[in-house]
Design a protein around this motif. Structure first.
Motif, PDB file in Angstrom:
ATOM      1  N   UNK A  43       0.807  -1.318   0.158  1.00 44.29           N
ATOM      2  CA  UNK A  43       0.107  -0.012  -0.209  1.00 44.29           C
ATOM      3  C   UNK A  43       0.899   1.014   0.033  1.00 44.29           C
ATOM      4  N   UNK A  44       2.080   1.046   0.629  1.00 45.74           N
ATOM      5  CA  UNK A  44       3.088   2.179   0.364  1.00 45.74           C
ATOM      6  C   UNK A  44       4.421   1.605  -0.223  1.00 45.74           C
ATOM      7  N   UNK A  45       5.136   2.687  -0.333  1.00 45.19           N
ATOM      8  CA  UNK A  45       6.570   2.039  -0.842  1.00 45.19           C
ATOM      9  C   UNK A  45       7.711   2.236   0.275  1.00 45.19           C
ATOM     10  N   UNK A  48      10.374   4.794   0.903  1.00 48.02           N
ATOM     11  CA  UNK A  48      10.021   6.087   1.067  1.00 48.02           C
ATOM     12  C   UNK A  48       9.666   6.383   2.589  1.00 48.02           C
ATOM     13  N   UNK A  49       9.639   4.970   3.223  1.00 46.10           N
ATOM     14  CA  UNK A  49       9.180   5.300   4.672  1.00 46.10           C
ATOM     15  C   UNK A  49      10.306   4.698   5.814  1.00 46.10           C
ATOM     16  N   UNK A  50      11.178   3.985   5.116  1.00 45.70           N
ATOM     17  CA  UNK A  50      11.895   3.229   5.987  1.00 45.70           C
ATOM     18  C   UNK A  50      13.242   3.899   6.703  1.00 45.70           C
ATOM     19  N   UNK A  51      13.485   4.816   5.754  1.00 42.99           N
ATOM     20  CA  UNK A  51      15.019   5.465   6.004  1.00 42.99           C
ATOM     21  C   UNK A  51      14.708   6.719   6.909  1.00 42.99           C
ATOM     22  N   UNK A  53      14.951  10.411   7.793  1.00 44.05           N
ATOM     23  CA  UNK A  53      14.180  10.579   9.218  1.00 44.05           C
ATOM     24  C   UNK A  53      12.682   9.953   9.167  1.00 44.05           C
ATOM     25  N   UNK A  54      12.512   9.212   8.235  1.00 40.01           N
ATOM     26  CA  UNK A  54      10.875   8.682   8.012  1.00 40.01           C
ATOM     27  C   UNK A  54      10.851   7.385   8.718  1.00 40.01           C
ATOM     28  N   UNK A  55      11.697   6.808   9.354  1.00 42.50           N
ATOM     29  CA  UNK A  55      11.492   5.467   9.953  1.00 42.50           C
ATOM     30  C   UNK A  55      10.470   5.512  10.819  1.00 42.50           C
ATOM     31  N   UNK A  56       9.646   6.541  11.386  1.00 44.30           N
ATOM     32  CA  UNK A  56       8.747   6.404  12.380  1.00 44.30           C
ATOM     33  C   UNK A  56       7.494   6.132  11.687  1.00 44.30           C
ATOM     34  N   UNK A  57       7.347   6.310  10.507  1.00 46.08           N
ATOM     35  CA  UNK A  57       6.138   5.991   9.684  1.00 46.08           C
ATOM     36  C   UNK A  57       5.707   4.746   9.634  1.00 46.08           C
ATOM     37  N   UNK A  94      -2.296   6.843   0.010  1.00 43.62           N
ATOM     38  CA  UNK A  94      -1.615   6.309   0.953  1.00 43.62           C
ATOM     39  C   UNK A  94      -0.644   6.811   1.452  1.00 43.62           C
ATOM     40  N   UNK A  95       0.274   7.185   0.733  1.00 38.30           N
ATOM     41  CA  UNK A  95       1.412   7.914   1.031  1.00 38.30           C
ATOM     42  C   UNK A  95       1.217   9.369   1.752  1.00 38.30           C
TER      43      UNK A  95
END
Length: 151
Positions: A43-45, A48-51, A53-57, A94-95
């Motif tokens: 549902x997401x990529x 774009x979410x795991x690195x 500063x976005x690891x909290x997503x 979703x993003x």
């Protein structure tokens, strides 16, 4: 195997170590049936979410029970999968939803670029062979079933 009176083949597809699904194929049905119990991860990529500063997503998604209103599995044809779950518009929504809930809705991210979004959407759908079932047939059902980009 025989499912609902239809004889066919249940074929396992593995994409590296991160995703496994099966599909049912038979000469007597018009289109293969995909069975996936972990489809929500697409549902997401993840890139774009795991690195940072976005690891909290991912934690935000879990805490907010995002996508919990949907079944934990998908069973249907590739056409149904592509037109209801795996659309480019749903990927963008979703993003946006994840980043808004995380308080990062103003963040400068790759997915906001229409060309990058379209490219990642196309790659995501290629993994399921949605645009090209013959590609799916070429990488599923083998001892080493990992999909390598460009295969």
């Amino acid at each position: 195997v025989e499912i609902a009176g239809v004889r066919g083949q249940l074929i396992k597809c593995e994409m590296d170590a991160v995703h496994t699904y099966v599909f049912f194929s038979s000469p007597s049905i018009e289109e293969d049936v995909i069975v996936d119990v972990t489809y929500k991860q697409f549902f997401v990529i993840s890139d774009w979410m795991g690195d940072s500063p976005n690891s909290h997503h991912y934690q935000i998604c879990e805490k907010a029970s995002m996508f919990s209103e949907l079944d934990n599995w998908f069973v249907g044809t590739g056409t149904e999968f592509e037109s209801t779950v795996m659309t480019e518009a749903s990927l963008l929504r979703n993003m946006e939803k994840v980043f808004t809930v995380a308080g990062d809705d103003g963040a400068n991210t790759q997915w906001r670029d229409p060309g990058t979004l379209a490219e990642m959407h196309a790659i995501r759908n290629q993994m399921f062979g949605l645009d090209n079932p013959e590609l799916r047939n070429s990488y599923c059902g083998r001892p080493n079933q990992a999909l390598h980009r460009g295969a």
